[in-house]
Design a protein around this motif. Structure first.
Motif, PDB file in Angstrom:
ATOM      1  N   LEU A 115      61.972  75.034  17.776  1.00  0.00           N
ATOM      2  CA  LEU A 115      61.675  75.192  19.198  1.00  0.00           C
ATOM      3  C   LEU A 115      60.239  74.807  19.543  1.00  0.00           C
ATOM      4  CD1 LEU A 115      63.563  78.435  20.316  1.00  0.00           C
ATOM      5  CD2 LEU A 115      64.048  76.063  20.937  1.00  0.00           C
ATOM      6  N   HIS A 116      59.317  74.976  18.614  1.00  0.00           N
ATOM      7  CA  HIS A 116      57.939  74.579  18.915  1.00  0.00           C
ATOM      8  C   HIS A 116      57.845  73.073  19.150  1.00  0.00           C
ATOM      9  CE1 HIS A 116      55.964  78.376  18.553  1.00  0.00           C
ATOM     10  NE2 HIS A 116      56.368  78.578  17.317  1.00  0.00           N
ATOM     11  N   GLN A 117      58.531  72.301  18.337  1.00  0.00           N
ATOM     12  CA  GLN A 117      58.516  70.855  18.520  1.00  0.00           C
ATOM     13  C   GLN A 117      59.228  70.479  19.817  1.00  0.00           C
ATOM     14  OE1 GLN A 117      59.151  72.524  15.759  1.00  0.00           O
ATOM     15  NE2 GLN A 117      58.624  71.395  13.894  1.00  0.00           N
ATOM     16  N   ARG A 118      60.325  71.140  20.119  1.00  0.00           N
ATOM     17  CA  ARG A 118      61.062  70.845  21.348  1.00  0.00           C
ATOM     18  C   ARG A 118      60.286  71.251  22.593  1.00  0.00           C
ATOM     19  NH1 ARG A 118      66.671  73.664  20.648  1.00  0.00           N
ATOM     20  NH2 ARG A 118      66.743  73.174  22.875  1.00  0.00           N
ATOM     21  N   SER A 119      59.376  72.214  22.453  1.00  0.00           N
ATOM     22  CA  SER A 119      58.592  72.652  23.601  1.00  0.00           C
ATOM     23  C   SER A 119      57.551  71.618  24.017  1.00  0.00           C
ATOM     24  CB  SER A 119      57.887  73.977  23.287  1.00  0.00           C
ATOM     25  OG  SER A 119      56.817  73.770  22.371  1.00  0.00           O
ATOM     26  N   GLY A 120      57.192  70.740  23.097  1.00  0.00           N
ATOM     27  CA  GLY A 120      56.196  69.726  23.400  1.00  0.00           C
ATOM     28  C   GLY A 120      54.931  69.814  22.582  1.00  0.00           C
ATOM     29  N   LEU A 121      54.847  70.767  21.652  1.00  0.00           N
ATOM     30  CA  LEU A 121      53.703  70.799  20.741  1.00  0.00           C
ATOM     31  C   LEU A 121      53.692  69.543  19.881  1.00  0.00           C
ATOM     32  CD1 LEU A 121      53.511  74.464  19.334  1.00  0.00           C
ATOM     33  CD2 LEU A 121      51.930  73.369  20.928  1.00  0.00           C
ATOM     34  N   ASP A 122      52.508  69.099  19.542  1.00  0.00           N
ATOM     35  CA  ASP A 122      52.383  67.976  18.615  1.00  0.00           C
ATOM     36  C   ASP A 122      52.984  68.402  17.269  1.00  0.00           C
ATOM     37  OD1 ASP A 122      51.596  66.029  16.806  1.00  0.00           O
ATOM     38  OD2 ASP A 122      49.565  65.844  17.606  1.00  0.00           O
ATOM     39  N   PRO A 123      54.040  67.717  16.800  1.00  0.00           N
ATOM     40  CA  PRO A 123      54.670  68.113  15.533  1.00  0.00           C
ATOM     41  C   PRO A 123      53.704  68.145  14.359  1.00  0.00           C
ATOM     42  CG  PRO A 123      56.029  66.500  16.682  1.00  0.00           C
ATOM     43  CD  PRO A 123      54.723  66.572  17.425  1.00  0.00           C
ATOM     44  N   HIS A 124      52.657  67.320  14.411  1.00  0.00           N
ATOM     45  CA  HIS A 124      51.680  67.294  13.323  1.00  0.00           C
ATOM     46  C   HIS A 124      50.844  68.581  13.276  1.00  0.00           C
ATOM     47  CE1 HIS A 124      52.481  62.923  13.974  1.00  0.00           C
ATOM     48  NE2 HIS A 124      52.481  62.936  12.666  1.00  0.00           N
TER      49      HIS A 124
END
Length: 251
Positions: free
Chosen positions: A111-120
């Motif tokens: 969910l963090h990646q889907r929220s728009g956080l930089d995956p890196h």
């Protein structure tokens, strides 16, 4: 320090963020339950209703592998139904402001990646349950491809590149923690000036040791969790409240 009003809590947290340059967020199941994802380790959760699958058993037994896949498909259906909530989106806003350096998470839902956080900038210390990897060559496989293989052949999937065992990219019971991710998480915890815990009971080690590392190196510690944690007395701000109601005020 304990406080009750969401407005008062948010004001104190905003002030702490404004006076910080290197913020680390540490998230646990509590942030995801507010998106409707069950806490699978809770008394009523899926894993409490059956014996956990140990990593060595997954490796050595085909029937165990198939059972693990069955559970993971159930779990992933819950992930797909969920959407990032106010807590997730607040972290995105902090990252865009240049305040949030990294998000360390115990969650495996993506969910963090889907929220728009930089995956890196997302460090998954317990892995990710939304895709699979080969245990030998680390090639990725989608869960859809894994399910298709099982349904067509009745056997657990093997890596098409090297023939190795494929498993969801989650750290199973008895499996070693990902060394690179844990080292990075420890380094970042020691370098931050504000460490914010969101929805973790802080009882699972070594992950629960990260707030202590931050505190030992001079960072301020904020814990937002619905229930008390063993580290509340160490925190500069301890908040027993719903995460979204607090974090939506962080702009």
């Amino acid at each position: 320090m304990d406080c009750n009003s969401p407005e008062q809590i948010a004001e104190q947290l905003i002030e702490m963020i404004d006076h910080s340059d290197h913020v680390i967020a540490f998230t646990g199941a509590g942030i995801s339950t507010e998106s409707g994802i069950p806490d699978f380790r809770s008394p009523d959760g899926l894993w409490s209703q059956m014996e956990p699958i140990m990593f060595d058993d997954f490796i050595s037994d085909e029937a165990t592998r198939l059972e693990d896949w069955r559970r993971r498909f159930i779990q992933n259906e819950e992930f797909l139904k969920a959407e990032p909530n106010e807590g997730h989106m607040a972290l995105v806003r902090l990252e865009k402001r240049g305040k949030l350096v990294s998000t360390i998470t115990q969650n495996i839902d993506g969910l963090h990646q889907r929220s728009g956080l930089d995956p890196h900038n997302v460090i998954e210390i317990h892995g990710n349950g939304t895709f699979a990897t080969c245990l030998d060559c680390h090639a990725e496989m989608t869960l859809a491809d894994a399910r298709s293989h099982i349904e067509a052949k009745g056997t657990s999937p093997k890596c098409p590149h090297c023939g190795g065992i494929v498993k969801t990219a989650i750290i199973n019971f008895g499996q070693a923690m990902p060394e690179a991710e844990m080292m990075q998480a420890m380094r970042l915890s020691g370098d931050c000036d504000l460490f914010i815990v969101l929805g973790s009971s802080l009882v699972v080690y070594p992950a629960a040791g990260l707030p202590q590392i931050a505190k030992q190196h001079g960072a301020r510690l904020v814990i937002i969790n619905r229930d008390p944690t063993p580290l509340d007395q160490l925190a500069d701000l301890s908040i027993q409240h719903e995460i979204g109601s607090i974090m939506k005020r962080i702009v």
